[in-house]
Design a protein around this motif. Structure first.
Motif, PDB file in Angstrom:
ATOM      1  N   TYR A  50      45.334  51.139  54.675  1.00  0.00           N
ATOM      2  CA  TYR A  50      46.594  51.962  54.381  1.00  0.00           C
ATOM      3  C   TYR A  50      46.767  52.547  52.804  1.00  0.00           C
ATOM      4  N   SER A  51      46.411  51.673  51.812  1.00  0.00           N
ATOM      5  CA  SER A  51      46.452  52.284  50.443  1.00  0.00           C
ATOM      6  C   SER A  51      45.567  53.134  50.169  1.00  0.00           C
ATOM      7  N   ARG A  52      44.326  53.355  51.048  1.00  0.00           N
ATOM      8  CA  ARG A  52      43.310  54.468  50.698  1.00  0.00           C
ATOM      9  C   ARG A  52      43.652  55.909  51.246  1.00  0.00           C
ATOM     10  N   LEU A  53      44.638  55.957  51.770  1.00  0.00           N
ATOM     11  CA  LEU A  53      45.138  56.832  52.471  1.00  0.00           C
ATOM     12  C   LEU A  53      46.526  57.673  52.130  1.00  0.00           C
ATOM     13  N   PRO A  54      46.665  58.946  51.805  1.00  0.00           N
ATOM     14  CA  PRO A  54      48.181  59.564  51.713  1.00  0.00           C
ATOM     15  C   PRO A  54      48.980  59.049  52.631  1.00  0.00           C
ATOM     16  N   GLU A  55      50.393  58.612  52.130  1.00  0.00           N
ATOM     17  CA  GLU A  55      51.223  58.144  53.125  1.00  0.00           C
ATOM     18  C   GLU A  55      51.703  59.174  54.249  1.00  0.00           C
ATOM     19  N   THR A  56      51.560  60.292  53.867  1.00  0.00           N
ATOM     20  CA  THR A  56      51.967  61.521  54.893  1.00  0.00           C
ATOM     21  C   THR A  56      50.978  61.452  55.904  1.00  0.00           C
ATOM     22  N   GLU A  57      49.696  60.864  55.694  1.00  0.00           N
ATOM     23  CA  GLU A  57      48.889  60.877  56.696  1.00  0.00           C
ATOM     24  C   GLU A  57      48.840  59.641  57.833  1.00  0.00           C
ATOM     25  N   TRP A  58      49.748  58.677  57.349  1.00  0.00           N
ATOM     26  CA  TRP A  58      49.622  57.346  58.088  1.00  0.00           C
ATOM     27  C   TRP A  58      50.127  57.519  59.756  1.00  0.00           C
TER      28      TRP A  58
END
Length: 271
Positions: A50-58
């Motif tokens: 999760y921390s490797r992706l922007p939170e807007t894409e989760w």
């Protein structure tokens, strides 16, 4: 490890494919399978960092995983992502574990939380922060200094998990302690003791099924998980279900994947 499909517990008899859904009444297991809400199931666990992706894409990525047949999500909590500087924990933006777990709950997807302290995941030092190496202690051992900082890490992680454990109606059904560990089982049990004393109270607990431990953990304390890369899509074959990662969907006492942890085998060859 890299994005992978992890096969979790399949028996050849009376086991149903699991849809991505958080169990509501019970989670059990035996020598044949996991049992969710009284039904034997064959979960497919997929990895997302999760921390490797922007939170807007989760939300979008979680939806893609569900559409691809993933029924349980696993995610690492990389220590050096959240405590890059000693004593300063950052849970904002793409590091916001609580928000990620809430997104999984909204999507009705169970989660296995991989706590570390060592994660691997092709992250620097396996996720252990650089400043830890100035403490004069050995890493991933039952020494007072390392376990002190691990306890502090686990306590911080728990602040993000409170109210989102399965018993509270949340998505977190299990945790994994360390990763690809080959030492004494007592170290993994020490990590479990720290976690449960802090407040982690989950249906089951896990560890990586490889490499072989120097000494075992007591029977029933942790379910060993095995995995495989979803590399069949790139096989030179037009046949359905190309690749051999179907082999991961069976109980066994050894790692059958020829891809996962290959770098460890190669390092032995070069010694």
């Amino acid at each position: 490890m890299k994005a992978l499909l992890t096969a979790t517990l399949l028996s050849a008899m009376n086991i149903l494919p699991l849809t991505a859904q958080i169990p509501t009444s019970s989670i059990k297991w035996d020598e044949k399978s996991l049992i969710f809400d009284g039904k034997r199931v064959a979960p497919v666990m997929g990895e997302i960092h999760y921390s490797r992706l922007p939170e807007t894409e989760w939300s979008e990525e979680i939806a893609k995983m569900k559409e691809g047949g993933v029924t349980i999500i696993a995610t690492y909590v990389f220590w050096n992502h959240i405590e890059e500087r000693e004593g300063i924990f950052d849970w904002h933006g793409r590091r916001n574990l609580r928000l990620f777990l809430e997104k999984c709950k909204e999507a009705n997807v169970p989660v296995i939380l991989r706590l570390g302290p060592f994660c691997h995941g092709e992250v620097r030092n396996g996720g252990i922060p650089d400043w830890m190496f100035d403490k004069g202690c050995k890493m991933r051992e039952e020494n007072k200094t390392f376990l002190y900082y691990t306890t502090r890490l686990y306590r911080q992680i728990f602040t993000q998990v409170q109210g989102l454990q399965w018993k509270d109606g949340g998505p977190v059904v299990a945790t994994q302690f360390d990763n690809e560990y080959r030492g004494k089982g007592s170290y993994l049990m020490a990590l479990k003791k720290i976690a449960t004393e802090i407040g982690f109270d989950l249906p089951f607990y896990t560890r990586t099924g490889w490499p072989e431990l120097r000494t075992p953990v007591p029977f029933g304390e942790m379910i060993p998980l095995y995995g495989d890369y979803a590399d069949g899509f790139w096989d030179r074959s037009l046949q359905p279900t190309a690749g051999n990662y179907y082999k991961a969907f069976n109980f066994k006492a050894f790692r059958s994947s020829t891809a996962i942890a290959t770098e460890q085998l190669l390092s032995l060859i070069h010694i």
